[in-house]
Scaffold this active site. Sequence first.
Site, mmCIF file in Angstrom:
data_model
loop_
_atom_site.group_PDB
_atom_site.id
_atom_site.type_symbol
_atom_site.label_atom_id
_atom_site.label_comp_id
_atom_site.label_asym_id
_atom_site.label_seq_id
_atom_site.Cartn_x
_atom_site.Cartn_y
_atom_site.Cartn_z
ATOM 1 N N GLY A 53 0.804 -1.223 0.000
ATOM 2 C CA GLY A 53 0.000 0.000 0.000
ATOM 3 C C GLY A 53 0.831 1.264 0.000
ATOM 4 N N SER A 94 4.992 0.942 -4.025
ATOM 5 C CA SER A 94 6.338 0.540 -4.474
ATOM 6 C C SER A 94 6.425 0.453 -6.004
ATOM 7 C CB SER A 94 6.753 -0.780 -3.844
ATOM 8 O OG SER A 94 5.884 -1.802 -4.267
ATOM 9 N N ALA A 118 4.625 1.948 -8.391
ATOM 10 C CA ALA A 118 4.558 3.265 -9.037
ATOM 11 C C ALA A 118 5.864 4.031 -8.811
ATOM 12 C CB ALA A 118 3.362 4.052 -8.501
ATOM 13 N N ASP A 144 -1.794 6.756 -7.064
ATOM 14 C CA ASP A 144 -0.436 6.397 -6.624
ATOM 15 C C ASP A 144 0.611 7.079 -7.503
ATOM 16 O OD1 ASP A 144 -1.876 4.723 -5.001
ATOM 17 O OD2 ASP A 144 -0.646 2.944 -5.367
HETATM 18 C C1 MEV Z 1 -4.249 1.964 -3.817
HETATM 19 O O1 MEV Z 1 -3.143 2.671 -3.281
HETATM 20 C C2 MEV Z 1 -5.511 2.755 -3.681
HETATM 21 C C3 MEV Z 1 -6.781 2.121 -4.239
HETATM 22 O O2 MEV Z 1 -7.789 3.108 -4.128
HETATM 23 C C4 MEV Z 1 -6.622 1.696 -5.673
HETATM 24 C C5 MEV Z 1 -6.474 2.862 -6.642
HETATM 25 O O3 MEV Z 1 -6.821 3.985 -6.310
HETATM 26 O O4 MEV Z 1 -6.031 2.601 -7.769
HETATM 27 C C6 MEV Z 1 -7.198 0.916 -3.425
#
Ligand code: MEV
Length: 315
Positions: A107, A110, A112, A154
Amino acid sequence: MKSSAPGKIILFGEHAVVYNRPALAVPVTQVHADVEVLDSPRAGIFIHAPGIDLHAELNSLPPDHPIASVILKVFSTLRLPSPTGRRAGDEGGVEISITSSIPVASGLGSGAAVSVALIRALSSFISHPLLDEEVNTLAFEIEKLHHGTPSGIDNTVITYNKPVYFIKGQPMETFKVGKPFTIVVGDTGISAPTKESVGDVRLLWLRDTSNFENYFNEIAQIALIARRSIEHGRPELLGELMDHNHSILQSLTVSSPELDKLVGAARNAGALGAKLSGGGRGGNMIALVDQAGAESVAQALISAGAKRTIITEVR
Ligand code: MEV
Protein backbone atom coordinates in the site's frame (compact mmCIF):
# COMPACT_ATOMS: atom_id res chain seq x y z
CA MET A 1 21.85 9.40 -14.43
CA LYS A 2 20.08 8.93 -11.08
CA SER A 3 16.48 9.38 -9.99
CA SER A 4 14.62 8.73 -6.75
CA ALA A 5 10.86 8.54 -6.04
CA PRO A 6 9.13 8.42 -2.63
CA GLY A 7 6.54 6.05 -1.22
CA LYS A 8 3.04 7.28 -0.50
CA ILE A 9 0.15 6.84 1.90
CA ILE A 10 -3.50 7.41 1.25
CA LEU A 11 -4.96 9.45 4.11
CA PHE A 12 -8.61 9.16 3.01
CA GLY A 13 -10.61 7.82 0.11
CA GLU A 14 -8.95 4.57 -1.09
CA HIS A 15 -11.24 2.35 -3.16
CA ALA A 16 -13.93 5.06 -3.45
CA VAL A 17 -11.39 6.96 -5.59
CA VAL A 18 -11.63 4.20 -8.22
CA TYR A 19 -15.32 5.25 -8.53
CA ASN A 20 -14.53 8.92 -9.16
CA ARG A 21 -14.76 10.07 -5.54
CA PRO A 22 -12.02 12.35 -4.15
CA ALA A 23 -9.11 11.00 -2.12
CA LEU A 24 -6.19 12.53 -0.22
CA ALA A 25 -2.68 11.14 -0.40
CA VAL A 26 0.76 12.32 0.71
CA PRO A 27 4.32 11.27 -0.14
CA VAL A 28 6.37 9.34 2.42
CA THR A 29 9.99 10.27 1.82
CA GLN A 30 11.44 7.94 4.48
CA VAL A 31 11.13 5.15 1.92
CA HIS A 32 12.04 5.46 -1.74
CA ALA A 33 12.87 3.74 -5.01
CA ASP A 34 16.21 4.66 -6.60
CA VAL A 35 17.32 4.09 -10.15
CA GLU A 36 20.69 4.65 -11.75
CA VAL A 37 21.32 4.39 -15.49
CA LEU A 38 24.92 4.16 -16.68
CA ASP A 39 26.80 3.58 -19.93
CA SER A 40 28.09 0.06 -20.31
CA PRO A 41 30.94 -1.20 -22.51
CA ARG A 42 28.90 -4.31 -23.39
CA ALA A 43 26.01 -4.10 -25.86
CA GLY A 44 22.49 -4.50 -24.52
CA ILE A 45 20.34 -3.19 -21.67
CA PHE A 46 21.21 -4.89 -18.39
CA ILE A 47 18.88 -4.64 -15.43
CA HIS A 48 20.00 -5.20 -11.84
CA ALA A 49 17.33 -5.21 -9.15
CA PRO A 50 18.94 -7.12 -6.28
CA GLY A 51 15.87 -6.65 -4.04
CA ILE A 52 13.86 -8.95 -6.32
CA ASP A 53 16.90 -10.99 -7.34
CA LEU A 54 16.71 -9.79 -10.93
CA HIS A 55 19.88 -9.61 -13.03
CA ALA A 56 18.90 -9.85 -16.66
CA GLU A 57 19.30 -8.47 -20.13
CA LEU A 58 16.15 -6.75 -21.39
CA ASN A 59 15.83 -9.17 -24.35
CA SER A 60 15.57 -12.12 -21.96
CA LEU A 61 12.49 -10.72 -20.18
CA PRO A 62 8.90 -10.95 -21.44
CA PRO A 63 7.67 -7.56 -22.74
CA ASP A 64 4.99 -7.42 -20.02
CA HIS A 65 7.53 -7.89 -17.22
CA PRO A 66 6.93 -4.98 -14.77
CA ILE A 67 10.39 -3.48 -15.30
CA ALA A 68 10.83 -4.38 -18.99
CA SER A 69 7.43 -2.84 -19.75
CA VAL A 70 8.52 0.51 -18.28
CA ILE A 71 11.70 0.55 -20.38
CA LEU A 72 9.86 -0.39 -23.58
CA LYS A 73 7.18 2.22 -22.88
CA VAL A 74 9.80 4.97 -22.48
CA PHE A 75 11.31 4.08 -25.87
CA SER A 76 7.95 3.83 -27.66
CA THR A 77 6.73 7.14 -26.15
CA LEU A 78 9.87 8.89 -27.32
CA ARG A 79 9.45 7.23 -30.73
CA LEU A 80 12.90 5.70 -30.48
CA PRO A 81 13.61 2.28 -31.99
CA SER A 82 12.83 -0.58 -29.60
CA PRO A 83 15.93 -1.39 -27.58
CA THR A 84 15.11 -5.12 -27.87
CA GLY A 85 16.35 -4.90 -31.46
CA ARG A 86 19.90 -4.41 -30.15
CA ARG A 87 22.20 -7.38 -30.28
CA ALA A 88 25.76 -8.14 -29.16
CA GLY A 89 28.05 -6.36 -31.58
CA ASP A 90 26.05 -3.12 -31.38
CA GLU A 91 28.29 -0.52 -29.86
CA GLY A 92 27.91 0.08 -26.11
CA GLY A 93 24.95 -0.52 -23.90
CA VAL A 94 23.28 0.49 -20.69
CA GLU A 95 23.30 -0.76 -17.10
CA ILE A 96 20.19 0.00 -15.03
CA SER A 97 20.34 -0.47 -11.24
CA ILE A 98 17.12 -0.44 -9.26
CA THR A 99 16.91 -0.48 -5.47
CA SER A 100 13.94 0.26 -3.25
CA SER A 101 13.27 0.53 0.48
CA ILE A 102 9.49 0.55 -0.14
CA PRO A 103 7.95 -2.78 0.90
CA VAL A 104 6.25 -4.49 -2.06
CA ALA A 105 2.44 -4.95 -2.15
CA SER A 106 2.01 -3.04 1.10
CA GLY A 107 0.00 0.00 0.00
CA LEU A 108 3.03 2.31 -0.07
CA GLY A 109 3.16 2.56 -3.85
CA SER A 110 6.34 0.54 -4.47
CA GLY A 111 5.47 -0.30 -8.10
CA ALA A 112 4.56 3.26 -9.04
CA ALA A 113 7.71 4.61 -7.35
CA VAL A 114 9.96 2.24 -9.34
CA SER A 115 8.14 3.24 -12.55
CA VAL A 116 8.49 6.97 -11.87
CA ALA A 117 12.19 6.78 -10.93
CA LEU A 118 12.96 4.52 -13.90
CA ILE A 119 11.06 6.69 -16.41
CA ARG A 120 12.89 9.80 -15.20
CA ALA A 121 16.37 8.28 -15.04
CA LEU A 122 16.10 6.53 -18.41
CA SER A 123 14.52 9.41 -20.35
CA SER A 124 17.14 11.83 -19.00
CA PHE A 125 19.91 9.35 -19.80
CA ILE A 126 18.83 9.22 -23.44
CA SER A 127 18.65 13.04 -23.51
CA HIS A 128 14.85 13.26 -23.66
CA PRO A 129 13.93 14.36 -20.11
CA LEU A 130 10.17 14.31 -19.63
CA LEU A 131 7.87 16.82 -17.96
CA ASP A 132 6.15 15.74 -14.73
CA GLU A 133 2.88 15.47 -16.62
CA GLU A 134 4.44 13.11 -19.17
CA VAL A 135 6.10 11.03 -16.44
CA ASN A 136 2.74 10.77 -14.69
CA THR A 137 0.90 9.70 -17.86
CA LEU A 138 3.47 7.01 -18.58
CA ALA A 139 3.50 5.74 -15.00
CA PHE A 140 -0.31 5.55 -15.10
CA GLU A 141 -0.18 3.46 -18.28
CA ILE A 142 2.18 1.06 -16.51
CA GLU A 143 -0.14 0.94 -13.47
CA LYS A 144 -3.04 0.03 -15.78
CA LEU A 145 -0.97 -2.74 -17.35
CA HIS A 146 -0.30 -4.39 -13.99
CA HIS A 147 -3.05 -3.33 -11.59
CA GLY A 148 -6.37 -3.76 -13.38
CA THR A 149 -8.43 -0.59 -12.94
CA PRO A 150 -6.29 1.79 -10.87
CA SER A 151 -7.48 5.33 -10.19
CA GLY A 152 -4.06 6.89 -10.88
CA ILE A 153 -3.64 8.32 -7.38
CA ASP A 154 -0.44 6.40 -6.62
CA ASN A 155 1.49 7.52 -9.70
CA THR A 156 0.21 11.10 -9.25
CA VAL A 157 1.29 11.62 -5.63
CA ILE A 158 4.61 9.91 -6.32
CA THR A 159 5.35 11.84 -9.54
CA TYR A 160 4.60 15.25 -8.01
CA ASN A 161 5.93 14.40 -4.53
CA LYS A 162 3.30 16.66 -2.95
CA PRO A 163 0.09 16.24 -0.96
CA VAL A 164 -2.60 15.46 -3.51
CA TYR A 165 -6.37 15.93 -3.56
CA PHE A 166 -7.20 13.52 -6.31
CA ILE A 167 -10.22 12.90 -8.49
CA LYS A 168 -9.74 10.34 -11.26
CA GLY A 169 -9.33 11.86 -14.70
CA GLN A 170 -9.05 15.43 -13.39
CA PRO A 171 -5.93 17.58 -13.33
CA MET A 172 -3.68 17.14 -10.30
CA GLU A 173 -4.65 19.34 -7.37
CA THR A 174 -2.40 19.82 -4.37
CA PHE A 175 -3.57 21.11 -0.99
CA LYS A 176 -2.00 23.26 1.72
CA VAL A 177 -1.23 21.83 5.13
CA GLY A 178 -2.32 24.58 7.57
CA LYS A 179 -0.56 22.93 10.51
CA PRO A 180 1.83 19.95 10.30
CA PHE A 181 0.66 16.67 11.77
CA THR A 182 2.21 13.33 12.60
CA ILE A 183 1.23 9.93 11.24
CA VAL A 184 2.49 6.53 12.34
CA VAL A 185 2.42 3.91 9.61
CA GLY A 186 2.21 0.27 10.73
CA ASP A 187 2.95 -2.60 8.35
CA THR A 188 1.09 -5.89 8.87
CA GLY A 189 3.88 -7.55 6.85
CA ILE A 190 1.18 -9.30 4.83
CA SER A 191 1.63 -8.70 1.14
CA ALA A 192 -1.70 -7.98 -0.49
CA PRO A 193 -1.85 -7.06 -4.18
CA THR A 194 -4.10 -4.04 -4.69
CA LYS A 195 -5.40 -5.58 -7.91
CA GLU A 196 -7.18 -8.30 -5.92
CA SER A 197 -8.93 -6.08 -3.37
CA VAL A 198 -9.91 -3.61 -6.11
CA GLY A 199 -11.26 -6.52 -8.20
CA ASP A 200 -13.25 -7.91 -5.26
CA VAL A 201 -14.78 -4.52 -4.48
CA ARG A 202 -15.81 -4.26 -8.12
CA LEU A 203 -17.65 -7.59 -7.95
CA LEU A 204 -19.44 -6.55 -4.74
CA TRP A 205 -20.31 -3.15 -6.23
CA LEU A 206 -21.81 -4.86 -9.30
CA ARG A 207 -23.92 -7.09 -7.06
CA ASP A 208 -24.98 -4.47 -4.54
CA THR A 209 -24.57 -1.18 -6.40
CA SER A 210 -26.82 1.06 -4.36
CA ASN A 211 -25.24 0.16 -0.99
CA PHE A 212 -21.74 0.47 -2.39
CA GLU A 213 -22.55 3.82 -4.01
CA ASN A 214 -23.71 4.99 -0.56
CA TYR A 215 -20.45 3.82 1.04
CA PHE A 216 -18.46 5.66 -1.63
CA ASN A 217 -20.52 8.83 -1.11
CA GLU A 218 -19.86 8.68 2.63
CA ILE A 219 -16.13 8.30 1.99
CA ALA A 220 -16.26 11.26 -0.43
CA GLN A 221 -17.80 13.40 2.34
CA ILE A 222 -15.04 12.33 4.72
CA ALA A 223 -12.34 13.22 2.18
CA LEU A 224 -13.86 16.67 1.63
CA ILE A 225 -14.13 17.45 5.34
CA ALA A 226 -10.60 16.11 5.88
CA ARG A 227 -9.19 18.40 3.22
CA ARG A 228 -10.89 21.39 4.82
CA SER A 229 -9.65 20.43 8.29
CA ILE A 230 -6.06 20.06 7.03
CA GLU A 231 -6.13 23.35 5.15
CA HIS A 232 -7.66 25.21 8.10
CA GLY A 233 -4.96 23.95 10.45
CA ARG A 234 -7.29 21.63 12.42
CA PRO A 235 -5.58 18.25 11.91
CA GLU A 236 -6.85 17.01 15.28
CA LEU A 237 -10.24 16.62 13.57
CA LEU A 238 -8.80 13.93 11.31
CA GLY A 239 -8.80 11.25 14.02
CA GLU A 240 -12.54 10.76 14.08
CA LEU A 241 -12.65 10.92 10.28
CA MET A 242 -10.05 8.14 10.10
CA ASP A 243 -12.07 5.94 12.45
CA HIS A 244 -15.18 6.52 10.37
CA ASN A 245 -13.36 5.87 7.08
CA HIS A 246 -11.94 2.63 8.50
CA SER A 247 -15.38 1.36 9.48
CA ILE A 248 -16.64 1.95 5.92
CA LEU A 249 -13.59 0.15 4.53
CA GLN A 250 -14.56 -2.78 6.78
CA SER A 251 -17.99 -2.73 5.14
CA LEU A 252 -16.27 -2.81 1.74
CA THR A 253 -14.56 -6.04 3.02
CA VAL A 254 -11.04 -4.73 2.51
CA SER A 255 -9.88 -4.76 6.11
CA SER A 256 -8.48 -7.92 7.76
CA PRO A 257 -8.09 -9.22 11.32
CA GLU A 258 -4.44 -8.10 11.33
CA LEU A 259 -5.28 -4.58 10.14
CA ASP A 260 -8.13 -4.31 12.66
CA LYS A 261 -5.79 -5.45 15.41
CA LEU A 262 -3.20 -2.77 14.58
CA VAL A 263 -5.91 -0.10 14.24
CA GLY A 264 -7.26 -1.07 17.70
CA ALA A 265 -3.77 -1.15 19.24
CA ALA A 266 -3.00 2.34 17.92
CA ARG A 267 -6.22 3.73 19.36
CA ASN A 268 -5.58 2.06 22.73
CA ALA A 269 -2.09 3.54 22.80
CA GLY A 270 -3.47 7.06 22.46
CA ALA A 271 -3.74 7.64 18.70
CA LEU A 272 -6.43 10.17 17.81
CA GLY A 273 -7.73 7.85 15.11
CA ALA A 274 -6.57 5.08 12.78
CA LYS A 275 -7.46 3.33 9.55
CA LEU A 276 -6.08 0.98 6.95
CA SER A 277 -4.32 2.74 4.09
CA GLY A 278 -4.19 1.63 0.45
CA GLY A 279 -5.72 -1.51 -1.01
CA GLY A 280 -6.18 -3.26 2.36
CA ARG A 281 -6.44 -7.00 3.22
CA GLY A 282 -2.85 -6.61 4.44
CA GLY A 283 -0.23 -3.95 3.84
CA ASN A 284 -0.30 -0.83 5.97
CA MET A 285 -2.46 1.07 8.39
CA ILE A 286 -2.00 4.66 9.55
CA ALA A 287 -2.66 6.39 12.86
CA LEU A 288 -2.91 10.09 13.67
CA VAL A 289 -0.85 10.93 16.75
CA ASP A 290 0.34 13.98 18.61
CA GLN A 291 4.07 14.30 18.11
CA ALA A 292 4.90 13.34 21.72
CA GLY A 293 2.81 10.15 21.48
CA ALA A 294 4.30 8.89 18.21
CA GLU A 295 6.95 6.59 19.71
CA SER A 296 4.56 4.90 22.14
CA VAL A 297 1.98 4.27 19.40
CA ALA A 298 4.76 2.84 17.19
CA GLN A 299 5.83 0.58 20.09
CA ALA A 300 2.24 -0.56 20.63
CA LEU A 301 1.96 -1.43 16.93
CA ILE A 302 5.10 -3.57 17.09
CA SER A 303 3.75 -5.34 20.22
CA ALA A 304 0.50 -5.98 18.32
CA GLY A 305 2.40 -7.68 15.48
CA ALA A 306 3.44 -4.87 13.09
CA LYS A 307 6.54 -5.88 11.14
CA ARG A 308 7.73 -2.30 10.97
CA THR A 309 6.61 1.24 11.56
CA ILE A 310 7.38 4.63 10.03
CA ILE A 311 6.77 7.93 11.79
CA THR A 312 6.17 10.67 9.25
CA GLU A 313 5.21 14.30 9.46
CA VAL A 314 2.78 15.73 6.91
CA ARG A 315 3.67 19.33 6.12
C1 MEV B 1 -4.25 1.96 -3.82
O1 MEV B 1 -3.14 2.67 -3.28
C2 MEV B 1 -5.51 2.75 -3.68
C3 MEV B 1 -6.78 2.12 -4.24
O2 MEV B 1 -7.79 3.11 -4.13
C4 MEV B 1 -6.62 1.70 -5.67
C5 MEV B 1 -6.47 2.86 -6.64
O3 MEV B 1 -6.82 3.99 -6.31
O4 MEV B 1 -6.03 2.60 -7.77
C6 MEV B 1 -7.20 0.92 -3.43
